[in-house]
Design a protein around this motif. Structure first.
Motif, PDB file in Angstrom:
ATOM      1  N   LYS A  15       0.836  -1.204   0.000  1.00  0.00           N
ATOM      2  CA  LYS A  15       0.000   0.000   0.000  1.00  0.00           C
ATOM      3  C   LYS A  15       0.869   1.253   0.000  1.00  0.00           C
ATOM      4  N   LYS A  16       0.219   2.397  -0.201  1.00  0.00           N
ATOM      5  CA  LYS A  16       0.931   3.672  -0.137  1.00  0.00           C
ATOM      6  C   LYS A  16       1.679   3.777   1.196  1.00  0.00           C
ATOM      7  N   GLY A  17       2.940   4.186   1.143  1.00  0.00           N
ATOM      8  CA  GLY A  17       3.727   4.359   2.365  1.00  0.00           C
ATOM      9  C   GLY A  17       4.489   3.117   2.802  1.00  0.00           C
ATOM     10  N   ASP A  18       4.157   1.965   2.231  1.00  0.00           N
ATOM     11  CA  ASP A  18       4.887   0.730   2.580  1.00  0.00           C
ATOM     12  C   ASP A  18       6.279   0.720   1.938  1.00  0.00           C
ATOM     13  N   VAL A  19       7.237   0.113   2.643  1.00  0.00           N
ATOM     14  CA  VAL A  19       8.602   0.031   2.114  1.00  0.00           C
ATOM     15  C   VAL A  19       8.789  -1.257   1.313  1.00  0.00           C
ATOM     16  N   VAL A  73      10.325   3.166  -2.109  1.00  0.00           N
ATOM     17  CA  VAL A  73      11.267   2.228  -2.707  1.00  0.00           C
ATOM     18  C   VAL A  73      12.612   2.329  -1.993  1.00  0.00           C
ATOM     19  N   SER A  74      13.182   1.161  -1.662  1.00  0.00           N
ATOM     20  CA  SER A  74      14.490   1.137  -1.013  1.00  0.00           C
ATOM     21  C   SER A  74      15.436   0.249  -1.809  1.00  0.00           C
ATOM     22  N   THR A  84       7.770  -8.460   9.263  1.00  0.00           N
ATOM     23  CA  THR A  84       6.992  -7.507   8.447  1.00  0.00           C
ATOM     24  C   THR A  84       6.998  -7.876   6.965  1.00  0.00           C
ATOM     25  N   VAL A  85       8.002  -8.664   6.537  1.00  0.00           N
ATOM     26  CA  VAL A  85       8.112  -8.994   5.102  1.00  0.00           C
ATOM     27  C   VAL A  85       7.080 -10.059   4.749  1.00  0.00           C
ATOM     28  N   ALA A 144      14.747  -2.580  10.299  1.00  0.00           N
ATOM     29  CA  ALA A 144      14.778  -1.138  10.560  1.00  0.00           C
ATOM     30  C   ALA A 144      13.702  -0.402   9.765  1.00  0.00           C
ATOM     31  N   SER A 145      13.421  -0.884   8.553  1.00  0.00           N
ATOM     32  CA  SER A 145      12.491  -0.156   7.673  1.00  0.00           C
ATOM     33  C   SER A 145      11.067  -0.700   7.740  1.00  0.00           C
ATOM     34  N   ASP A 146      10.853  -1.813   8.467  1.00  0.00           N
ATOM     35  CA  ASP A 146       9.541  -2.486   8.468  1.00  0.00           C
ATOM     36  C   ASP A 146       9.099  -2.827   7.044  1.00  0.00           C
ATOM     37  N   ALA A 147      10.045  -3.248   6.215  1.00  0.00           N
ATOM     38  CA  ALA A 147       9.743  -3.555   4.810  1.00  0.00           C
ATOM     39  C   ALA A 147       8.665  -4.626   4.711  1.00  0.00           C
ATOM     40  N   VAL A 148       7.763  -4.487   3.713  1.00  0.00           N
ATOM     41  CA  VAL A 148       6.688  -5.471   3.556  1.00  0.00           C
ATOM     42  C   VAL A 148       6.963  -6.439   2.398  1.00  0.00           C
ATOM     43  N   CYS A 149       7.893  -6.041   1.513  1.00  0.00           N
ATOM     44  CA  CYS A 149       8.105  -6.834   0.309  1.00  0.00           C
ATOM     45  C   CYS A 149       9.575  -6.733  -0.094  1.00  0.00           C
TER      46      CYS A 149
END
Length: 542
Positions: free
Chosen positions: A77-81, A106-107, A149-150, A124-129
């Protein structure tokens, strides 16, 4: 020769201003506009196996909408890393456009990351994907259990257990997607920047300031227009890709040339410059230092009109050799992960070799002292950017989740880059070193770059790195780690010869009292020499 974008530096510097609207999305407001001409080339991609693919802006924009739907279906979603770690594959660009279009953060990362690095980034980034290829996927799998979180792992290339395949998800994805109306100050890009100590900081850029700020990079430094084909030699894993493989050229409607290869091959690079209609090129100093070891006059440069270097200052010797063979001056540019191009040796100004040129239009850059006072010319101090009363376009928003680190880079009305330099009477900036790289020997302050450059002028030296080394008598002395050019072997005689040489070409007190010959130098992903590693080795901290 094409007409340069800037012909009068002083006039442009005085008048230039960037406007930032309340809402901005680079995919919609820039790329979709270029895509309205369906034949306009955006990318010319080749690999080492004879494969060649051309993509128009329209094709990449269409692809990116499918990718938005594919990621949305994975719950992004919007705002997700979203962490993207890929070599120079076309999917990397489609994914970056898609994340901007849908408002995901985007990281990017380099393919050289370790499992431990990855775990730190995910947590650290709570990345989802995470999206990567088979080279890095096993490292992700080692740590994924600790990264709750991934939710989604997508692989580009062959199938892998526990991963979804990019091509399988992409094919059925719908082609319609309404671009998210992102606010200018919404988070868009997250870089992990390695400092000299501790874990990397999370540098956050917003949807407008960074993409719009890179108009400075594309217009003045890269000097691009809609008919150019621009080749950036850098990897996708660091901020330089945004400068020179994404926002810089695409702001200007230029096409980017991409050579997908796992290693930098000097002969192949020179052959490509003769074979493809590449007009402008950007490389790290390491690239150029390697290229000038080849017989440059044996190659042709039929369409090349402009070359730039960034990452660390380029040694004058290299600039001379390149110019002699190609007729072109490599123009230095200076900036950071936190910024767009801050200073450059722009095409319309007389180059001073070894200088990083003059401040970019849009930035008030001064050399200041500990109290924030502007220093007189030819006086070394901290490189600072004025941020009050008006914050310039192109500067990062913050170090995410780290207010102390963020506050620590400001001094009064100034943002500090962490680099030291001086400004000459004509306004040119001369890099001295990272604030922590400067060597203090017997009361003298010595910047490593000057010693490295003088060593590089000697035929025996391919590359060098200069750091401080402990010394009972003097506190610390200059030590050089030297990679020899082909055909030379280490010897005590050569040590003496190099020492005498440096004494002759710089001030005698700057010569390296210690020289160690090495096979290679430790580097960051972006090709900068990791002096910190060598310094810690010297001082017994590693």
């Amino acid at each position: 020769m094409a007409q340069h974008n800037m012909t009068d530096y002083d006039k442009t510097y005085a008048e230039f201003k960037l406007e930032v609207p309340e809402y901005f999305n680079f995919a919609r407001d820039v790329l979709d506009k270029w895509a309205s001409d369906p034949g306009k080339l955006a990318m010319w991609w080749i690999d080492d196996y004879g494969n060649e693919i051309k993509k128009t802006f329209k094709e990449l924009c269409d692809d990116s909408r499918k990718v938005c739907n594919m990621l949305s279906a994975q719950g992004v979603k919007k705002g997700d890393v979203v962490i993207i770690i890929l070599p120079r594959l076309i999917e990397w660009w489609a994914l970056n456009i898609a994340c901007l279009r849908m408002g995901a953060v985007v990281s990017p990362g380099t393919t050289q990351l370790t499992a431990k690095d990855l775990m730190y980034r995910f947590q650290a980034s709570d990345a989802v994907c995470v999206i990567t290829d088979n080279a890095l996927a096993p490292k992700v799998d080692e740590v994924i259990a600790q990264c709750p979180t991934v939710k989604s792992r997508i692989i580009v290339g062959e199938n892998r257990d526990g991963w979804l395949n990019y091509a399988d998800l992409f094919a059925p994805a719908p082609e319609q997607f309404e671009t998210v109306n992102t606010r200018s100050d919404d988070n868009a890009i997250l870089y992990f920047t390695s400092g000299t100590t501790g874990y990397p900081k999370m540098t956050v850029h917003t949807h407008a300031s960074y993409p719009i700020g890179h108009k400075i990079t594309g217009t003045f430094w890269l000097d691009l227009g809609p008919d150019d084909l621009h080749w950036n030699l850098s990897d996708t894993g660091w901020a330089k890709a945004a400068w020179s493989s994404f926002f810089g050229p695409w702001n200007m409607g230029a096409a980017i040339f991409v050579h997908h290869s796992l290693r930098f091959d000097t002969k192949k690079t020179l052959e490509i410059l003769g074979k493809y209609p590449i007009t402008t090129m950007c490389g790290a100093p390491t690239n150029y230092r390697m290229l000038v070891l080849e017989d440059l006059k044996a190659y042709k440069y039929p369409t090349l009109r402009h070359c730039v270097g960034a990452g660390e200052p380029l040694n004058p010797e290299v600039i001379d050799t390149w110019k002699e063979a190609t007729g072109l001056t490599i123009r230095d540019g200076y900036g950071q992960t936190e910024t767009v191009c801050l200073a450059g040796s722009y095409p319309c100004i007389e180059p001073r070799f070894g200088s990083m040129g003059k401040p970019s239009p849009g930035f008030d850059i001064q050399i200041i002292d500990e109290d924030g006072n502007i220093l007189p010319s030819d006086t070394e101090g901290d490189i600072a950017i004025r941020v009050k009363p008006v914050r310039p376009v192109g500067l990062f928003k913050e170090y995410w989740k780290n207010p102390e680190k963020t506050a620590g880079v400001y001094r009064g009305d100034w943002y500090l880059t962490g680099d030291r330099a001086y400004k000459d009477k004509d306004g040119y900036l001369w890099f001295v070193g990272r604030a922590d790289d400067v060597i203090l020997a017997a009361g003298y302050r010595i910047g490593p770059f000057e010693v490295e450059s003088s060593l590089l002028e000697h035929d025996a030296v391919a590359e060098s790195a200069v750091v401080s080394s402990p010394d009972e008598l003097r506190g610390e002395v200059v030590k050089a780690f030297v990679v020899l050019a082909p055909g030379y072997t280490p010897s005590d005689e050569l040590v003496k010869e190099l020492q005498e040489y440096v004494k002759r070409v710089t001030a005698p007190y700057k010569y390296p009292r210690k020289i160690e010959f090495v096979e290679s130098l430790p580097k960051t992903v972006s090709g900068k020499i990791r002096r910190i590693e060598l310094r810690e080795r010297e001082w017994g901290k590693k």
